[in-house]
Motif scaffolding. Structure first.
Motif, PDB file in Angstrom:
ATOM      1  N   TYR A  36      -4.874  72.655 -32.934  1.00 45.09           N
ATOM      2  CA  TYR A  36      -4.296  71.459 -32.522  1.00 45.09           C
ATOM      3  C   TYR A  36      -3.088  71.077 -33.708  1.00 45.09           C
ATOM      4  CZ  TYR A  36      -6.387  71.751 -27.952  1.00 45.09           C
ATOM      5  OH  TYR A  36      -7.554  72.086 -26.141  1.00 45.09           O
ATOM      6  N   THR A  37      -4.313  71.207 -34.853  1.00 51.79           N
ATOM      7  CA  THR A  37      -3.680  70.378 -36.107  1.00 51.79           C
ATOM      8  C   THR A  37      -2.367  70.630 -36.265  1.00 51.79           C
ATOM      9  OG1 THR A  37      -5.560  69.217 -36.315  1.00 51.79           O
ATOM     10  CG2 THR A  37      -3.661  69.331 -38.339  1.00 51.79           C
ATOM     11  N   ARG A  38      -2.460  72.317 -36.411  1.00 56.95           N
ATOM     12  CA  ARG A  38      -1.225  72.962 -36.406  1.00 56.95           C
ATOM     13  C   ARG A  38      -0.184  73.090 -36.135  1.00 56.95           C
ATOM     14  NH1 ARG A  38      -3.453  77.818 -36.690  1.00 56.95           N
ATOM     15  NH2 ARG A  38      -2.388  78.404 -33.837  1.00 56.95           N
ATOM     16  N   ALA A  39      -0.453  73.022 -34.394  1.00 56.42           N
ATOM     17  CA  ALA A  39       0.325  72.396 -33.254  1.00 56.42           C
ATOM     18  C   ALA A  39       1.330  71.027 -33.497  1.00 56.42           C
ATOM     19  CB  ALA A  39       0.249  72.337 -32.290  1.00 56.42           C
ATOM     20  N   VAL A  96      -9.457  70.360 -19.287  1.00 59.37           N
ATOM     21  CA  VAL A  96      -9.486  71.280 -19.647  1.00 59.37           C
ATOM     22  C   VAL A  96      -8.385  71.156 -18.523  1.00 59.37           C
ATOM     23  CG1 VAL A  96     -10.175  73.919 -19.448  1.00 59.37           C
ATOM     24  CG2 VAL A  96     -11.025  72.719 -20.916  1.00 59.37           C
ATOM     25  N   ASP A  97      -9.255  70.768 -17.192  1.00 59.90           N
ATOM     26  CA  ASP A  97      -8.229  70.862 -15.516  1.00 59.90           C
ATOM     27  C   ASP A  97      -7.735  70.236 -15.187  1.00 59.90           C
ATOM     28  OD1 ASP A  97     -10.282  73.258 -15.157  1.00 59.90           O
ATOM     29  OD2 ASP A  97     -11.692  71.968 -13.924  1.00 59.90           O
ATOM     30  N   ASN A  98      -6.791  69.406 -16.737  1.00 69.17           N
ATOM     31  CA  ASN A  98      -6.256  68.495 -16.378  1.00 69.17           C
ATOM     32  C   ASN A  98      -5.515  67.544 -15.005  1.00 69.17           C
ATOM     33  OD1 ASN A  98      -3.641  66.813 -17.493  1.00 69.17           O
ATOM     34  ND2 ASN A  98      -2.588  68.605 -16.873  1.00 69.17           N
ATOM     35  N   GLU A  99      -7.280  66.965 -15.217  1.00 71.75           N
ATOM     36  CA  GLU A  99      -7.225  66.456 -13.435  1.00 71.75           C
ATOM     37  C   GLU A  99      -6.099  65.245 -13.691  1.00 71.75           C
ATOM     38  OE1 GLU A  99     -11.276  65.493 -11.930  1.00 71.75           O
ATOM     39  OE2 GLU A  99     -11.167  67.904 -12.655  1.00 71.75           O
ATOM     40  N   ASP A 100      -5.886  64.757 -15.034  1.00 72.76           N
ATOM     41  CA  ASP A 100      -4.781  63.305 -15.030  1.00 72.76           C
ATOM     42  C   ASP A 100      -3.394  63.615 -15.457  1.00 72.76           C
ATOM     43  OD1 ASP A 100      -7.229  61.291 -14.183  1.00 72.76           O
ATOM     44  OD2 ASP A 100      -7.524  61.729 -17.000  1.00 72.76           O
ATOM     45  N   SER A 101      -2.585  64.649 -15.060  1.00 71.85           N
ATOM     46  CA  SER A 101      -1.641  65.432 -14.871  1.00 71.85           C
ATOM     47  C   SER A 101      -0.920  64.870 -16.346  1.00 71.85           C
ATOM     48  CB  SER A 101      -0.971  64.657 -13.696  1.00 71.85           C
ATOM     49  OG  SER A 101      -1.778  65.260 -12.212  1.00 71.85           O
ATOM     50  N   LEU A 102      -1.749  65.406 -17.483  1.00 71.75           N
ATOM     51  CA  LEU A 102      -0.860  64.616 -18.745  1.00 71.75           C
ATOM     52  C   LEU A 102      -0.083  65.788 -19.572  1.00 71.75           C
ATOM     53  CD1 LEU A 102      -4.717  64.219 -20.454  1.00 71.75           C
ATOM     54  CD2 LEU A 102      -2.528  62.388 -19.423  1.00 71.75           C
ATOM     55  N   ASP A 103       0.922  65.324 -19.372  1.00 68.48           N
ATOM     56  CA  ASP A 103       1.880  66.569 -20.182  1.00 68.48           C
ATOM     57  C   ASP A 103       0.701  67.349 -21.685  1.00 68.48           C
ATOM     58  OD1 ASP A 103       2.574  64.857 -23.154  1.00 68.48           O
ATOM     59  OD2 ASP A 103       2.981  63.819 -22.158  1.00 68.48           O
ATOM     60  N   ILE A 104       1.623  68.513 -22.257  1.00 64.92           N
ATOM     61  CA  ILE A 104       0.440  69.509 -22.874  1.00 64.92           C
ATOM     62  C   ILE A 104       0.241  68.098 -24.159  1.00 64.92           C
ATOM     63  CG2 ILE A 104       2.995  70.810 -23.686  1.00 64.92           C
ATOM     64  CD1 ILE A 104       1.078  73.424 -23.722  1.00 64.92           C
ATOM     65  N   LYS A 105       1.029  67.889 -24.395  1.00 64.92           N
ATOM     66  CA  LYS A 105       0.106  67.584 -25.568  1.00 64.92           C
ATOM     67  C   LYS A 105      -0.529  66.417 -25.654  1.00 64.92           C
ATOM     68  CE  LYS A 105       5.134  66.261 -27.463  1.00 64.92           C
ATOM     69  NZ  LYS A 105       5.591  66.172 -28.605  1.00 64.92           N
ATOM     70  N   ASN A 106      -0.480  65.848 -25.194  1.00 64.90           N
ATOM     71  CA  ASN A 106      -1.352  64.246 -24.144  1.00 64.90           C
ATOM     72  C   ASN A 106      -2.689  64.354 -24.245  1.00 64.90           C
ATOM     73  OD1 ASN A 106      -0.481  62.325 -25.029  1.00 64.90           O
ATOM     74  ND2 ASN A 106       0.764  61.644 -23.318  1.00 64.90           N
ATOM     75  N   ARG A 107      -2.262  65.903 -23.576  1.00 66.02           N
ATOM     76  CA  ARG A 107      -3.587  67.081 -22.702  1.00 66.02           C
ATOM     77  C   ARG A 107      -4.527  67.152 -24.135  1.00 66.02           C
ATOM     78  NH1 ARG A 107      -4.212  72.340 -22.079  1.00 66.02           N
ATOM     79  NH2 ARG A 107      -6.235  72.970 -20.970  1.00 66.02           N
ATOM     80  N   ALA A 108      -3.665  67.691 -25.352  1.00 60.73           N
ATOM     81  CA  ALA A 108      -4.422  68.265 -26.314  1.00 60.73           C
ATOM     82  C   ALA A 108      -5.162  67.272 -26.982  1.00 60.73           C
ATOM     83  CB  ALA A 108      -3.099  68.634 -27.306  1.00 60.73           C
ATOM     84  N   TYR A 109      -4.253  66.067 -27.335  1.00 62.65           N
ATOM     85  CA  TYR A 109      -4.848  64.747 -27.600  1.00 62.65           C
ATOM     86  C   TYR A 109      -6.102  64.294 -26.907  1.00 62.65           C
ATOM     87  CZ  TYR A 109      -5.445  60.322 -29.539  1.00 62.65           C
ATOM     88  OH  TYR A 109      -5.666  58.927 -29.768  1.00 62.65           O
ATOM     89  N   GLN A 117     -15.439  54.986 -33.225  1.00 62.84           N
ATOM     90  CA  GLN A 117     -14.749  54.074 -31.894  1.00 62.84           C
ATOM     91  C   GLN A 117     -13.242  54.633 -31.837  1.00 62.84           C
ATOM     92  OE1 GLN A 117     -15.782  51.200 -30.051  1.00 62.84           O
ATOM     93  NE2 GLN A 117     -14.357  51.522 -29.051  1.00 62.84           N
ATOM     94  N   LYS A 118     -12.635  54.885 -31.881  1.00 58.74           N
ATOM     95  CA  LYS A 118     -11.212  55.874 -32.254  1.00 58.74           C
ATOM     96  C   LYS A 118     -11.601  57.101 -31.174  1.00 58.74           C
ATOM     97  CE  LYS A 118      -6.969  55.841 -32.576  1.00 58.74           C
ATOM     98  NZ  LYS A 118      -6.533  55.033 -31.779  1.00 58.74           N
ATOM     99  N   VAL A 119     -12.460  57.450 -31.581  1.00 55.22           N
ATOM    100  CA  VAL A 119     -12.373  58.890 -30.508  1.00 55.22           C
ATOM    101  C   VAL A 119     -12.676  58.449 -29.553  1.00 55.22           C
ATOM    102  CG1 VAL A 119     -14.162  60.817 -30.420  1.00 55.22           C
ATOM    103  CG2 VAL A 119     -13.117  60.909 -32.723  1.00 55.22           C
ATOM    104  N   LEU A 120     -13.961  57.600 -29.645  1.00 52.05           N
ATOM    105  CA  LEU A 120     -14.295  57.097 -28.106  1.00 52.05           C
ATOM    106  C   LEU A 120     -12.988  56.438 -27.255  1.00 52.05           C
ATOM    107  CD1 LEU A 120     -16.474  57.058 -26.258  1.00 52.05           C
ATOM    108  CD2 LEU A 120     -17.164  54.842 -27.245  1.00 52.05           C
ATOM    109  N   GLU A 121     -12.612  55.768 -27.469  1.00 55.66           N
ATOM    110  CA  GLU A 121     -11.019  55.179 -27.457  1.00 55.66           C
ATOM    111  C   GLU A 121     -10.108  56.350 -26.658  1.00 55.66           C
ATOM    112  OE1 GLU A 121      -9.416  53.032 -29.883  1.00 55.66           O
ATOM    113  OE2 GLU A 121     -11.158  51.512 -29.755  1.00 55.66           O
ATOM    114  N   SER A 122     -10.219  57.540 -27.644  1.00 56.90           N
ATOM    115  CA  SER A 122      -9.121  58.732 -27.158  1.00 56.90           C
ATOM    116  C   SER A 122      -9.690  59.426 -25.924  1.00 56.90           C
ATOM    117  CB  SER A 122      -8.427  59.098 -28.278  1.00 56.90           C
ATOM    118  OG  SER A 122      -8.374  58.343 -29.367  1.00 56.90           O
ATOM    119  N   VAL A 123     -10.736  60.035 -25.795  1.00 56.99           N
ATOM    120  CA  VAL A 123     -11.463  60.536 -25.047  1.00 56.99           C
ATOM    121  C   VAL A 123     -10.882  60.341 -23.606  1.00 56.99           C
ATOM    122  CG1 VAL A 123     -13.136  61.179 -25.956  1.00 56.99           C
ATOM    123  CG2 VAL A 123     -13.350  59.846 -24.496  1.00 56.99           C
ATOM    124  N   SER A 124     -10.660  61.253 -22.579  1.00 54.07           N
ATOM    125  CA  SER A 124     -10.801  60.601 -21.224  1.00 54.07           C
ATOM    126  C   SER A 124     -11.426  59.782 -20.822  1.00 54.07           C
ATOM    127  CB  SER A 124     -10.675  61.675 -19.699  1.00 54.07           C
ATOM    128  OG  SER A 124     -12.418  62.298 -19.867  1.00 54.07           O
TER     129      SER A 124
END
Length: 205
Positions: A49-52, A132-145, A181-188
């Motif tokens: 993900y970092t490389r992408a 992983v199943d993208n139940e929130d219909s995120l675009d590919i970059k946001n999903r990776a984030y 805290q930042k990680v927790l804010e960034s999960v689903s």
């Protein structure tokens, strides 16, 4: 015997107890992880993900991210298997301290200061599958984030179980340059709400 020497002996004894206690947790988790390649797959994803992200062209970013689809599904499946396997352990063996520092055998003497690591793994398994199943219909970059954050939080929980909450916070900051805290804010939202309920219960018991 002077006070300084007594204090030194207490500190040394406490440290020995902590190391012995932590070794039992490391061995327990290691025994369950032995049948998987979870750590290797997680490293592949986080580095990938970092490389992408550093690819200049957006089309190239998407191409790189798409190559990790199978690894993502494998990680989600193995985390679910890990969570299932840990259910066979006793609540005492799977206890996790809620304080920032290690309190050896708190589950025996101070059970109100502990929580169930098995429950936490279930939260991670459900959250990873959700993204992983993208139940929130995120675009590919946001999903990776969001998936990166899910993996960072899982690593944090495993370090917390093996060492302590404070050590897990430090390792997260050193390895990924991000706070808990930042990680927790960034999960689903699925993971975050369940995790906060679990954490709140840990703090209120």
């Amino acid at each position: 015997m002077n006070i300084a020497l007594i204090l030194l002996m207490i500190v040394v004894a406490w440290r020995v107890l902590c190391l012995r206690y932590q070794r039992t947790h490391i061995a327990l988790l290691g025994r369950h992880l032995a049948g998987f390649q979870l750590e290797r797959h997680m490293e592949t994803l986080t580095q990938g993900y970092t490389r992408a992200i550093h690819e200049k062209a957006e089309t190239r970013q998407i191409q790189v991210l798409e190559t990790f689809a199978q690894t993502e599904r494998t990680v989600a499946a193995q985390v679910q298997s890990l969570a299932d396997a840990m259910q066979k352990e006793s609540a005492q063996a799977a206890s996790i301290g809620s304080l920032p520092f290690c309190v050896p055998y708190a589950e025996l003497f101070l059970p109100n200061l502990t929580r169930d690591f098995r429950e936490l793994l279930r939260i991670h398994a459900i959250g990873l599958r959700h993204v992983v199943d993208n139940e929130d219909s995120l675009d590919i970059k946001n999903r990776a984030y969001h998936l990166s954050a899910e993996l960072y939080l899982l690593q944090h929980s495993c370090h917390w179980f093996c060492k302590s909450r404070g050590v897990a916070d430090t390792r997260l900051a050193l390895r990924h340059q991000v706070t808990h805290q930042k990680v927790l804010e960034s999960v689903s939202a699925t993971t975050r709400s369940a995790y906060l309920r679990w954490l709140g219960d840990a703090n209120e018991r």
